[in-house]
Scaffold this active site. Sequence first.
Site, mmCIF file in Angstrom:
data_model
loop_
_atom_site.group_PDB
_atom_site.id
_atom_site.type_symbol
_atom_site.label_atom_id
_atom_site.label_comp_id
_atom_site.label_asym_id
_atom_site.label_seq_id
_atom_site.Cartn_x
_atom_site.Cartn_y
_atom_site.Cartn_z
ATOM 1 N N GLY A 1 -3.679 -0.847 6.738
ATOM 2 C CA GLY A 1 -3.915 -1.943 5.797
ATOM 3 C C GLY A 1 -3.450 -3.284 6.330
ATOM 4 O O GLY A 1 -3.530 -4.297 5.632
ATOM 5 N N GLU B 1 0.828 -1.216 0.000
ATOM 6 C CA GLU B 1 0.000 0.000 0.000
ATOM 7 C C GLU B 1 0.856 1.258 0.000
ATOM 8 O O GLU B 1 0.427 2.293 -0.481
ATOM 9 C CB GLU B 1 -0.980 -0.008 1.171
HETATM 10 N N1 COA Z 1 2.512 0.035 27.166
HETATM 11 C C1 COA Z 1 3.061 1.237 26.895
HETATM 12 N N2 COA Z 1 3.776 1.480 25.778
HETATM 13 C C2 COA Z 1 3.950 0.448 24.950
HETATM 14 C C3 COA Z 1 3.420 -0.833 25.175
HETATM 15 C C4 COA Z 1 2.675 -1.019 26.359
HETATM 16 N N3 COA Z 1 2.134 -2.193 26.684
HETATM 17 N N4 COA Z 1 3.773 -1.631 24.146
HETATM 18 C C5 COA Z 1 4.479 -0.870 23.294
HETATM 19 N N5 COA Z 1 4.600 0.368 23.773
HETATM 20 C C6 COA Z 1 5.295 1.496 23.176
HETATM 21 C C7 COA Z 1 6.714 1.204 22.792
HETATM 22 O O1 COA Z 1 7.583 1.287 23.891
HETATM 23 C C8 COA Z 1 6.951 2.310 21.773
HETATM 24 O O2 COA Z 1 7.083 3.545 22.435
HETATM 25 P P1 COA Z 1 7.980 4.768 21.853
HETATM 26 O O3 COA Z 1 7.317 5.185 20.562
HETATM 27 O O4 COA Z 1 7.907 5.831 22.904
HETATM 28 O O5 COA Z 1 9.354 4.184 21.668
HETATM 29 C C9 COA Z 1 5.602 2.349 21.039
HETATM 30 O O6 COA Z 1 4.647 1.794 21.933
HETATM 31 C C10 COA Z 1 5.599 1.468 19.795
HETATM 32 O O7 COA Z 1 6.651 1.855 19.053
HETATM 33 P P2 COA Z 1 7.513 0.870 18.178
HETATM 34 O O8 COA Z 1 7.551 -0.500 18.765
HETATM 35 O O9 COA Z 1 8.793 1.560 17.887
HETATM 36 O O10 COA Z 1 6.602 0.760 16.935
HETATM 37 P P3 COA Z 1 6.649 1.428 15.517
HETATM 38 O O11 COA Z 1 6.976 2.870 15.550
HETATM 39 O O12 COA Z 1 7.451 0.541 14.675
HETATM 40 O O13 COA Z 1 5.106 1.307 15.129
HETATM 41 C C11 COA Z 1 2.929 0.323 15.143
HETATM 42 C C12 COA Z 1 4.409 0.131 15.428
HETATM 43 C C13 COA Z 1 2.258 -1.017 15.368
HETATM 44 C C14 COA Z 1 2.341 1.353 16.075
HETATM 45 C C15 COA Z 1 2.795 0.798 13.657
HETATM 46 O O14 COA Z 1 3.474 -0.084 12.821
HETATM 47 C C16 COA Z 1 1.339 0.853 13.247
HETATM 48 O O15 COA Z 1 0.661 1.829 13.495
HETATM 49 N N6 COA Z 1 0.826 -0.229 12.644
HETATM 50 C C17 COA Z 1 -0.564 -0.330 12.250
HETATM 51 C C18 COA Z 1 -0.783 0.116 10.856
HETATM 52 C C19 COA Z 1 -0.186 -0.821 9.867
HETATM 53 O O16 COA Z 1 0.368 -1.862 10.196
HETATM 54 N N7 COA Z 1 -0.314 -0.493 8.622
HETATM 55 C C20 COA Z 1 0.078 -1.418 7.571
HETATM 56 C C21 COA Z 1 0.999 -0.963 6.595
HETATM 57 S S1 COA Z 1 1.447 0.739 6.513
#
Ligand code: COA
Length: 496
Positions: free
Chosen positions: A382, A288
């Site tokens: 997505g 996407e």
């Molecule tokens: N409690 C508190 N914080 C938590 C937690 C919990 N139980 N579990 C995770 N976190 C925090 C992490 O510590 C991290 O914090 P930070 O940003 O302050 O470092 C944050 O949540 C997650 O960050 P990270 O693991 O670095 O994730 P990311 O930036 O790689 O993004 C998603 C991960 C899942 C949020 C992101 O990929 C997303 O929005 N995905 C859904 C959409 C998607 O998949 N689209 C498909 C294609 S584009």
Amino acid sequence: MSYGRIKATQLIDKVTTADEAARLFEHGMVVGASGFTKAGDSKAVLDALARRAEKEELKITLMTGASLGHDTDAKLTRAGALAKRMPFQVDRVLREAINRGEVLFVDQHLSESAELLHNNCLPPVDIAVIEAAFIEADGSIVPTTSVGNSVTFAALAKRVIIEINTRVPEAIYGLHDIFQPDNYPHRNVIPIVAPENRIGRRSIPVDINKIAAIVFTDIQDSPADIAPPDAKTIAIAGHLLRFFEDEVKKGHLTDRLLPLQAGIGKVANAVLSGFKDSNFYDLRMFSEVLQDSTFDLLDSGKLSFASASSITLSADCYDRVFANLQKYKDRVVLRPQNISNTPGLIRRLGVIAINTAIEFDIYGNVNSTHIGGTNIMNGIGGSGDFARNAYLSIFVTQAASKDNRISHVLPMVSHVDHTEHDVDILVTDIGLADLRGLAPRERADRIIRNCVHPEYRESLRFYFDRACQLRGGHTPHMLEEAFSWHNRLREKGSMK
Ligand code: COA
């Protein structure tokens, strides 16, 4: 003004300022705007709408393709202009307002918004705001760096505002493949059998009489912030690439793999970058979003073709791609998101889907959207369209974060976006668990063995063993303890 970009010369008298165009909005309206992962979004009219909403009551429902750039969601939120937002966002200010209950958010599969609009299951769109490179002689819109939901918005909205962005060269013409499925019950097959198939037209059709205003801008898309690979993302990419090599050795896949989908962010970027020095070749993407790593792979000759709904690039890569549009146009296509993310096509093409989890549990359920089961992060985007229908559904995340106070592998996820039935492979920096063909107790054993951070492995094993002994069952759990790790984090600041 570049009036030459309006080939339908009868529309030239529709040219106006963003502030004038923003006067067309009324309190309570539903607005459909272009923009997908900060690409091809409205840069002037939504900004002017936010300024207007600072001075008077003006709340709208805003639908887009996905996230917007230029802090537009933040400006609209601060101005109190958002009653409801869908289907995706990544903005910190908007996220906090959603989590305070001040803005309603509908977290939707990205393939679904257009379906719901065409089936009249969402309120009708009053005004569409669509960024364009230029307007064709028949009034149709040549989009810029994303297609998103713009085809649906242009078809269904009562009025259309077009933002012509002169920063985007007219040579972008031909990058897009605009096709919409027929409405039910007359839907036919979508005739795509390979990522490179083009099946539609090059511009978005629109009833010329609906075009209410045309605004000129000259503003580049917000750059993607791409963190360079670090030890964890390199480890995750390494596990995945070794897994693909093993799949080839076993005869499950060839060196060309199958079309790849990769979510945005540093892990996806590290995985794609890892392909550069691999033995895989003639790769294709059916995704996407395309980010810098896609263009690096195209340049290196590893990737032959990429299909998506948007291009989200760092500032340097943006200049490189636009200076070489002619070269990339034969090897890249942008489609409406209800085509790029169509479940049937993802299954037909056998897509290998790589998405990021916030956390997953010992049975393989994945949470991609919520912190502590309560607060939204971004949205499902997505990931669900791809995960459920992929040939291989892969989720990656770090094993632990914040000085290891948070484990991303847990007894039970606090919110489920992707059920155990939709998840084949889980990867952390510690290792990879192939869950295909495994029953829940086998899955738990493999996930604990392969994916959990060493500081949490013993306690997760202890939880699982006791759940098996004390409760048994097909999917052993002790519900009174299943969320104790989340509770500990909330109360004591650490899951340990
Ligand atoms: N409690 C508190 N914080 C938590 C937690 C919990 N139980 N579990 C995770 N976190 C925090 C992490 O510590 C991290 O914090 P930070 O940003 O302050 O470092 C944050 O949540 C997650 O960050 P990270 O693991 O670095 O994730 P990311 O930036 O790689 O993004 C998603 C991960 C899942 C949020 C992101 O990929 C997303 O929005 N995905 C859904 C959409 C998607 O998949 N689209 C498909 C294609 S584009």
